[in-house]
Design an enzyme around this catalytic site. Sequence first.
Site, short mmCIF file in Angstrom:
data_model
loop_
_atom_site.label_atom_id
_atom_site.label_comp_id
_atom_site.label_asym_id
_atom_site.label_seq_id
_atom_site.Cartn_x
_atom_site.Cartn_y
_atom_site.Cartn_z
N GLU A 142 0.89 -1.15 0.00
CA GLU A 142 0.00 0.00 0.00
C GLU A 142 0.92 1.19 0.00
O GLU A 142 1.66 1.40 0.96
CB GLU A 142 -0.87 -0.08 1.27
CG GLU A 142 -2.12 0.71 1.21
CD GLU A 142 -1.97 1.93 2.04
OE1 GLU A 142 -1.72 2.98 1.43
OE2 GLU A 142 -2.09 1.84 3.26
N CYS A 152 -2.22 8.60 3.56
CA CYS A 152 -2.10 7.91 2.27
C CYS A 152 -3.28 8.21 1.37
O CYS A 152 -3.19 8.12 0.16
CB CYS A 152 -1.96 6.41 2.50
SG CYS A 152 -3.20 5.73 3.60
P1 NDP Z 1 9.55 4.44 3.40
O1 NDP Z 1 9.08 3.67 2.25
O2 NDP Z 1 10.97 4.87 3.43
O3 NDP Z 1 9.29 3.66 4.77
C1 NDP Z 1 8.15 2.85 4.99
C2 NDP Z 1 8.54 1.71 5.91
O4 NDP Z 1 9.50 0.90 5.26
C3 NDP Z 1 9.18 2.15 7.21
O5 NDP Z 1 8.82 1.27 8.23
C4 NDP Z 1 10.66 2.00 6.90
O6 NDP Z 1 11.43 1.85 8.06
C5 NDP Z 1 10.63 0.74 6.09
N1 NDP Z 1 11.79 0.55 5.26
C6 NDP Z 1 12.49 1.46 4.54
N2 NDP Z 1 13.48 0.86 3.89
C7 NDP Z 1 13.45 -0.44 4.19
C8 NDP Z 1 14.22 -1.57 3.85
N3 NDP Z 1 15.22 -1.48 3.02
N4 NDP Z 1 13.88 -2.77 4.37
C9 NDP Z 1 12.84 -2.89 5.19
N5 NDP Z 1 12.08 -1.86 5.57
C10 NDP Z 1 12.36 -0.65 5.07
O7 NDP Z 1 8.61 5.66 3.53
P2 NDP Z 1 8.75 6.90 4.52
O8 NDP Z 1 8.07 6.53 5.77
O9 NDP Z 1 10.10 7.42 4.63
O10 NDP Z 1 7.91 7.92 3.72
C11 NDP Z 1 8.40 8.34 2.45
C12 NDP Z 1 7.27 8.61 1.51
O11 NDP Z 1 6.44 7.46 1.39
C13 NDP Z 1 6.32 9.68 1.96
O12 NDP Z 1 6.83 10.93 1.72
C14 NDP Z 1 5.12 9.32 1.16
O13 NDP Z 1 5.27 9.81 -0.16
C15 NDP Z 1 5.12 7.83 1.14
N6 NDP Z 1 4.24 7.27 2.17
C16 NDP Z 1 3.08 6.72 1.80
C17 NDP Z 1 2.25 6.22 2.77
C18 NDP Z 1 0.98 5.57 2.47
O14 NDP Z 1 0.26 5.27 3.40
N7 NDP Z 1 0.64 5.26 1.25
C19 NDP Z 1 2.55 6.32 4.18
C20 NDP Z 1 3.83 6.88 4.46
C21 NDP Z 1 4.62 7.32 3.47
P3 NDP Z 1 12.36 3.05 8.61
O15 NDP Z 1 11.44 4.14 8.99
O16 NDP Z 1 13.05 2.44 9.76
O17 NDP Z 1 13.26 3.41 7.49
#
Ligand code: NDP
Length: 672
Positions: free
Chosen positions: A257, A296
């Site tokens: 998602e 989101c």
């Molecule tokens: P990320 O995709 O960076 O992070 C989402 C989750 O993935 C976090 O728990 C993060 O952990 C984890 N993650 C990141 N890299 C890895 C990896 N290599 N292996 C395993 N887990 C990983 O999104 P962000 O939270 O930084 O947000 C960035 C952008 O994503 C936002 O600006 C927005 O555009 C979008 N977003 C969309 C959402 C939605 O609901 N559709 C919700 C939130 C964000 P950690 O925080 O420890 O890096």
Amino acid sequence: MKTAQLLNYERDRWIAGDNPAEIVSAIDGAPVATTGSGGIDFGAMLRHARDVGGPALRRLTFHERARMIKALGLAIMARKEELYELNYLTGATRKDGWIDIEGGAGTLFSFSSKGRRELPDAHVLLDGQLEGLSKQGTFVGQHIYTSLQGAAVHINAFNFPVWGMLEKLAPTILAGVPAIVKPASSTAYLCEAAFRVMIEAAVLPPGAIQLIVGGVGDLFDHLTGQDVVSFTGSAHTASKLKSHPTVMRESVKFIAEQDSLNASLLGPDAAPGTPEFDLFIREVATEMTVKAGQKCTAIRRAMAPAEHLDAVQQALSERLAKTKFGDPRAEGTRMGALVSLSQRDDVCARIAELEAAGARIVAGDPAADPPVAGGAFLPPILLRTDDPWAAQAVHDVEAFGPVSTIMPYRDLADAVALANRGKGSLALSLFTHSPDAAREFVQGAAAFHGRMLVLNRDNAAESTGHGSPLPVLVHGGPGRAGGSEEMGGIRGVKHYMQRTAVQSTPTMIAAISEQYIPGAPKDFRDGHPFRKRMSELHIGDTLRTESRTVSVADIEHFAEFTGDKFYAHMDEEAAKASPIFEGRVAHGYLILSFAAGLFVDPDPGPVLANTGLENLRFLTPLYPGDSLRVELTVRSKSLKSEDTGVVRWAVEIFNQKDDLVATYDLLTENVP
Ligand code: NDP
């Protein structure tokens, strides 16, 4: 506030990880907590889930698991104020926190109640009806769902640390699958606190849930085809994780998602002055400011008929200017901070990309001074493009903050094409009072959107709004939104189960599925089943009734009494002339009534009420002079509460030649 060291919950113990990283408050940049998962044996966590948590959960029935989910929700509600305190540090207001904390608990309650109402009190879920595969009925097929025997890895976004965890945990636990939860680091302190509440409630069996605060190390290397990854976050991370070699090699189920350029549309009929125009302005402003637009489902693209775009800009700008933004703890604050300064920088960079593509800021100033020094504040920023076909970035670039772009459309076909240009979204809303516009738009755009809300003066007061994913409806969307679904009631549970087509005899299918299946052996026990408590009834217990002959006088009496004088019951010649009947037939409702007269035991007892009939089919006409008899069999039983249960009875009505006249499921409420 003291900086807390967040702990991992690994193999049923709390442990600190190496390599701590600091998390700071969104309000003023002060340190809040440290995360760290260095040194953790991620392979052992997965094995613990599979070897300890999974078997313990799978021993329980759907209903037992549903009751545990409710108990988790009650535990969260009982300690919600602790969570609200931490919620502020994420930049969120109390109202934002309500969506996260109480919305999360509500999702648990919803899944618990759906689980008890819609799933059997058993370990196997049937999918669809029995498929007859042979003439004599000895060879049949049935699709069943059973729990996956791996672990669910939940990777959650920063924006809803509690709800995001619980909306994934509810269907997972109901499915009988253990979970490993990995919250986003920037708000992991709130998720860890909610997780701790659930552990301290001591509701779940060992190994059912584990927590990683920090990176996931080599966890993905240890995944198998029985595991599921459920991810919420950026499209970039999703595609990286989806293409992990182990995920690809093992065909690991991957639910994503991710970012989505959600649209909202002012209908062609919704001119300024109509209720729909005002509702549209209110909804776009709300979606921009709730959770500082870090949702989101937030509206990123607001579309209006070209002739109304100036009015939309003016009304929205005026409304946004009134939004009090600042310290989320302060009285009257409507919008708090973004989650972090780096997220704020990211949003500002995305705004610059939108501007470079031809959109211009018409309200709000990204360079405005923050209301609290060091905080990640950004006022609502409204952009406008007058050429949404040229400014492709407005359909591609998600500024994950209080940012939205208004744009014109020429006609509905143009609006459909623009909405679909987001290449797949989670939520879309349409503000119209015109059924024709709703039909044209929804039929044209539904394939690109996971959820569509048609809002107008008739449903606004009761609507849950554009941005609220609901546990009973699917949350997800095609294409860019991730191509997956979450929640959607029992649909969401099935993501954590395997569907298998089983072919055998009805007896075997009944044994496997823990319910009576037509064609399986019946047990003609002594004593009327209505005199027995639910605990004394066994699956397959059957009552065989006396038979009763139906006369013309019965049919005429029933017709007079009820007023149902349909020709097939009253007119011999007309009935004969029909392609279906050989002459007058008994009413279907008469057959049902006589059946009840045959199988009911009249005295007060453990059967409390008849609550419904399902799957009713009339199979053979019953002519005057024919007789009918009933076999009433316990198909399945489930507890509704401590004081009541539901028995599902298979009712089969036969004529004197043992042809099936009618079948249905009867539901009764019983004393357990
Ligand atoms: P990320 O995709 O960076 O992070 C989402 C989750 O993935 C976090 O728990 C993060 O952990 C984890 N993650 C990141 N890299 C890895 C990896 N290599 N292996 C395993 N887990 C990983 O999104 P962000 O939270 O930084 O947000 C960035 C952008 O994503 C936002 O600006 C927005 O555009 C979008 N977003 C969309 C959402 C939605 O609901 N559709 C919700 C939130 C964000 P950690 O925080 O420890 O890096």
